[in-house]
Design a protein around this motif. Structure first.
Motif, PDB file in Angstrom:
ATOM      1  N   VAL A   1      42.303  36.142  42.613  1.00 54.77           N
ATOM      2  CA  VAL A   1      40.993  36.736  42.412  1.00 54.77           C
ATOM      3  C   VAL A   1      40.533  36.583  40.965  1.00 54.77           C
ATOM      4  CG1 VAL A   1      39.813  38.967  42.259  1.00 54.77           C
ATOM      5  CG2 VAL A   1      41.116  38.399  44.290  1.00 54.77           C
TER       6      VAL A   1
ATOM      7  N   LEU B   1      44.104  32.969  28.277  1.00 58.46           N
ATOM      8  CA  LEU B   1      44.819  34.208  28.584  1.00 58.46           C
ATOM      9  C   LEU B   1      45.446  34.235  29.983  1.00 58.46           C
ATOM     10  CD1 LEU B   1      45.171  36.464  26.587  1.00 58.46           C
ATOM     11  CD2 LEU B   1      43.260  37.646  27.630  1.00 58.46           C
ATOM     12  N   GLY B   2      44.626  33.910  31.005  1.00 57.16           N
ATOM     13  CA  GLY B   2      45.107  33.963  32.383  1.00 57.16           C
ATOM     14  C   GLY B   2      46.303  33.049  32.605  1.00 57.16           C
TER      15      GLY B   2
ATOM     16  N   THR C   1      41.815  30.049  36.013  1.00 55.35           N
ATOM     17  CA  THR C   1      42.923  30.291  36.936  1.00 55.35           C
ATOM     18  C   THR C   1      42.588  29.794  38.340  1.00 55.35           C
ATOM     19  OG1 THR C   1      42.096  32.496  37.401  1.00 55.35           O
ATOM     20  CG2 THR C   1      43.728  32.313  35.658  1.00 55.35           C
TER      21      THR C   1
ATOM     22  N   ALA D   1      34.313  41.677  28.196  1.00 54.75           N
ATOM     23  CA  ALA D   1      35.713  42.009  28.446  1.00 54.75           C
ATOM     24  C   ALA D   1      36.648  41.054  27.718  1.00 54.75           C
ATOM     25  CB  ALA D   1      35.995  41.989  29.946  1.00 54.75           C
ATOM     26  N   THR D   2      36.098  40.200  26.847  1.00 56.32           N
ATOM     27  CA  THR D   2      36.969  39.302  26.093  1.00 56.32           C
ATOM     28  C   THR D   2      37.733  40.119  25.059  1.00 56.32           C
ATOM     29  OG1 THR D   2      35.052  38.869  24.713  1.00 56.32           O
ATOM     30  CG2 THR D   2      35.610  37.193  26.331  1.00 56.32           C
ATOM     31  N   LEU D   3      38.912  39.615  24.673  1.00 57.39           N
ATOM     32  CA  LEU D   3      39.701  40.325  23.675  1.00 57.39           C
ATOM     33  C   LEU D   3      39.130  40.001  22.293  1.00 57.39           C
ATOM     34  CD1 LEU D   3      43.368  39.776  24.934  1.00 57.39           C
ATOM     35  CD2 LEU D   3      41.797  41.639  25.423  1.00 57.39           C
TER      36      LEU D   3
ATOM     37  N   TYR E   1      37.324  37.886  38.274  1.00 56.72           N
ATOM     38  CA  TYR E   1      36.372  38.991  38.200  1.00 56.72           C
ATOM     39  C   TYR E   1      35.621  38.884  36.883  1.00 56.72           C
ATOM     40  CZ  TYR E   1      34.908  43.862  39.269  1.00 56.72           C
ATOM     41  OH  TYR E   1      34.211  45.000  39.574  1.00 56.72           O
TER      42      TYR E   1
ATOM     43  N   GLN F   1      37.173  31.954  31.028  1.00 60.91           N
ATOM     44  CA  GLN F   1      38.374  32.779  31.152  1.00 60.91           C
ATOM     45  C   GLN F   1      38.654  33.113  32.623  1.00 60.91           C
ATOM     46  OE1 GLN F   1      38.068  36.940  29.808  1.00 60.91           O
ATOM     47  NE2 GLN F   1      39.737  36.501  28.399  1.00 60.91           N
ATOM     48  N   THR F   2      37.569  33.357  33.372  1.00 57.85           N
ATOM     49  CA  THR F   2      37.717  33.716  34.778  1.00 57.85           C
ATOM     50  C   THR F   2      38.053  32.495  35.632  1.00 57.85           C
ATOM     51  OG1 THR F   2      36.134  35.495  34.475  1.00 57.85           O
ATOM     52  CG2 THR F   2      36.545  34.790  36.735  1.00 57.85           C
TER      53      THR F   2
ATOM     54  N   ARG G   1      48.434  32.037  30.219  1.00 56.99           N
ATOM     55  CA  ARG G   1      49.575  32.582  29.472  1.00 56.99           C
ATOM     56  C   ARG G   1      50.225  33.712  30.262  1.00 56.99           C
ATOM     57  NH1 ARG G   1      52.518  30.835  26.673  1.00 56.99           N
ATOM     58  NH2 ARG G   1      52.733  32.348  24.992  1.00 56.99           N
ATOM     59  N   TYR G   2      49.396  34.588  30.870  1.00 53.11           N
ATOM     60  CA  TYR G   2      49.945  35.679  31.669  1.00 53.11           C
ATOM     61  C   TYR G   2      50.733  35.145  32.858  1.00 53.11           C
ATOM     62  CZ  TYR G   2      46.981  39.120  29.223  1.00 53.11           C
ATOM     63  OH  TYR G   2      46.395  39.932  28.288  1.00 53.11           O
ATOM     64  N   ARG G   3      50.333  33.985  33.343  1.00 51.22           N
ATOM     65  CA  ARG G   3      51.025  33.412  34.491  1.00 51.22           C
ATOM     66  C   ARG G   3      52.215  32.553  34.080  1.00 51.22           C
ATOM     67  NH1 ARG G   3      46.145  34.660  36.249  1.00 51.22           N
ATOM     68  NH2 ARG G   3      45.688  34.835  38.462  1.00 51.22           N
TER      69      ARG G   3
END
Lengths: 276, 269
Positions: free
Chosen positions: B83, B104-105, B156, B91-93, B85, B152-153, B107-109
């Protein structure tokens, strides 16, 4: 592209504003210099003609004391030894207090359950007049360095803890949600979102915290020690040497200002992303 | 499988929040909606009706109080991995540069840093921000920050794309530009989109179907299919007579609800 454009336009005529600004800055410096000269001068004159310098000392005597300490050393050994002792105690206490404060603050800030359970205990612990603990620490840890580190620690810890806690609480919900959607695990969340977000809060507390660490070390030494600036003050008090108290005070002020400058540098580096 | 699974399936989904006074507030009641893979659905409704709650349930940010929510055939319990969103607010850092925000997405993965950077750079180029990769968000304009959020969205490659009034805060020209960008980037991805907005023009210009919600608690009032051909020019399409007919149809359905919401607002104030 229509929406690209970040130039700032400054329409002020440069020649008109710059000159008075520079001039004004010199006048500020000059004003400060006059103030210091007036203060020290009147003290010196008063100490020479009207008041007893045995009780109130005077700038020339304090200066003489500082020169003595730095050239011949104190009656307890080199002044550098005393400074390094106090500084070490403060730095260790500061580092420990800051690390434990940040970790606990951030963890509790992110866990409503834990913080709800612990809230009354933390409030109670914070209400204790912590300086009193210095006496206890001397009994527990002796006259050596560790009792002073402990005193500095308790003084530093609470300030840092409460700020880190608040900082961790204040992560904007939308940033929190966005990172969760992007797949951040709890640990990744801490590292990439919560800690950076709390950075300004934490750094703000670190500025005052180093001052507290110095106070902790000195009060600890004052309570009972064989080395350090606090011990010098206690000794000066015991021998009615008011110049010695002032001299130690000046050294401590210089240390605190130096630490402040270092912290400001670190802060600049860590908050490069913020608009200035 | 004989039948294609819905990308998103809401079955009598209901959301109840605890209200400030101690009672409850029903934001959404018995909403049933299926979104097919590759379908673009926009949701319109009066202000404060609970449109965004739909997205919160699908994304797993909020659990449903009753009914079922499934994404790609799997009931939503946590946040599904496929998903994406996009939020209305920024909502960016703020402490990360453009390229690191986009990465970011990945790296988190668990994608290695160098590879994530490289792929993020591609997306930075694709949303038209080449040359700004080292900038921090506060140095960018609102439209540029939306581009960062979009990259960013999308990096992924989500199969479900949820957008909550993403362009609401932009000026009209930038908004239209971003709508066109979104359609361009979405085309061919096969992602199912749910796009919440209060702007009817935007809703019709982008959608395959427009869902009209009632005043709170939100239920589905009507669903208007949009048969305008793709690819679409979001600026020119508004002058199409077919577009005007659709606008009238959606507005007729929405008007009553807007009036109800206004009356309530007036009574409260």
């Amino acid at each position: 592209m229509a929406d690209v454009g970040i130039a700032m336009v400054d329409n002020r005529p440069a020649e008109i504003t710059l000159q008075p600004l520079k001039e004004r800055r010199w006048r500020v410096y000059a004003g400060r210099l006059v103030l210091v000269a007036l203060w020290l001068g009147s003290w010196e004159v008063a100490g020479t003609y009207w008041i007893d310098p045995f009780f109130y000392s005077k700038p020339s005597l304090i200066w003489q004391k500082l020169v003595d300490w730095f050239t011949e050393g104190t009656s307890y050994g080199s002044i550098w030894l005393q400074i390094s002792y106090t500084l070490q105690e403060a730095v260790y206490g500061f580092a420990l207090g800051a690390i434990v404060g940040v970790v606990l603050g951030v963890v509790l800030g992110r866990s409503r359950f834990l913080s709800d359970v612990l809230a009354p205990f933390i409030k109670a612990a914070n209400a204790i007049p912590r300086i009193v603990l210095a006496s206890l620490f001397v009994i527990w840890f002796g006259f050596g360095m560790s009792s002073k580190v402990a005193t500095a620690f308790v003084l530093v810890f609470f300030g840092v803890f409460f700020n880190a806690f608040q900082g961790a609480r204040e992560v904007p919900k939308v940033i929190d949600d966005n990172s969760r959607i992007l797949g951040a695990s709890r640990l990744q969340m801490m590292r990439t979102v919560v800690l950076p977000s709390a950075t300004s809060w934490i750094l703000a507390s670190l500025h005052t915290a180093f001052g507290f660490a110095l106070i902790g070390a000195i009060v600890g030494e004052y309570t009972g020690a064989d080395k350090g600036l606090g011990m010098l003050i206690a000794h000066s008090q015991g021998t009615f040497d008011s110049a010695g108290i002032y001299a130690a005070m000046i050294i401590m002020t210089a240390l605190a200002l130096l630490a402040e400058a270092v912290l400001t540098l670190v802060e600049r580096r860590l908050t490069r992303w913020q608009p200035r | 499988m004989t039948q294609t699974t819905s990308a998103i399936r809401l079955q009598r989904a209901t959301k109840v929040f605890p209200a400030a006074g101690g009672g409850t507030f029903t934001a959404m009641r018995e909403v049933t909606l299926d979104v097919a893979p590759g379908e673009f659905v926009t949701v319109v409704g009066p202000t404060g009706c609970g449109k965004s709650t739909t997205l919160a349930l699908i994304s797993g940010l909020e659990p449903a109080s009753a009914g079922e929510v499934a994404v790609a055939g799997t009931p939503v319990t946590g946040i599904p991995g496929n998903v994406g969103y996009m939020f209305q607010q920024d909502a960016t850092l703020p402490w990360r540069t453009v390229v690191d925000n986009v990465a970011l997405g990945l790296r988190y993965r668990g994608v290695p840093k160098a590879e994530a950077r490289e792929r993020a750079q591609e997306w930075v180029d694709r949303v038209g921000l080449r040359g700004f990769e080292k900038y921090y968000p506060h140095q960018l304009s609102g439209g540029m920050r939306k581009r960062v959020a979009m990259a960013q969205t999308l990096i992924t490659e989500p199969q479900i794309l949820l957008l909550d009034e993403p362009f609401g805060a932009l000026d009209v020209q930038t908004r239209e530009l971003m709508q066109a960008e979104l359609l361009r980037l979405w085309a061919g991805t096969g992602a199912a989109v749910v796009f919440v907005t209060h702007d009817l023009t935007e809703a019709i210009a982008l959608a395959d179907r427009v869902v009209v919600m009632t005043a709170a608690p939100a239920t589905i009032k009507s669903i208007v299919p949009v048969t305008l051909p793709r690819p679409r020019d979001v600026e020119a399409i508004r002058l199409d007579p077919a577009f005007l007919d659709l606008y009238r149809e959606v507005w007729d359905s929405l008007r009553e609800e807007v009036e109800i919401a206004r009356e309530r607002g007036a009574r409260r104030g």
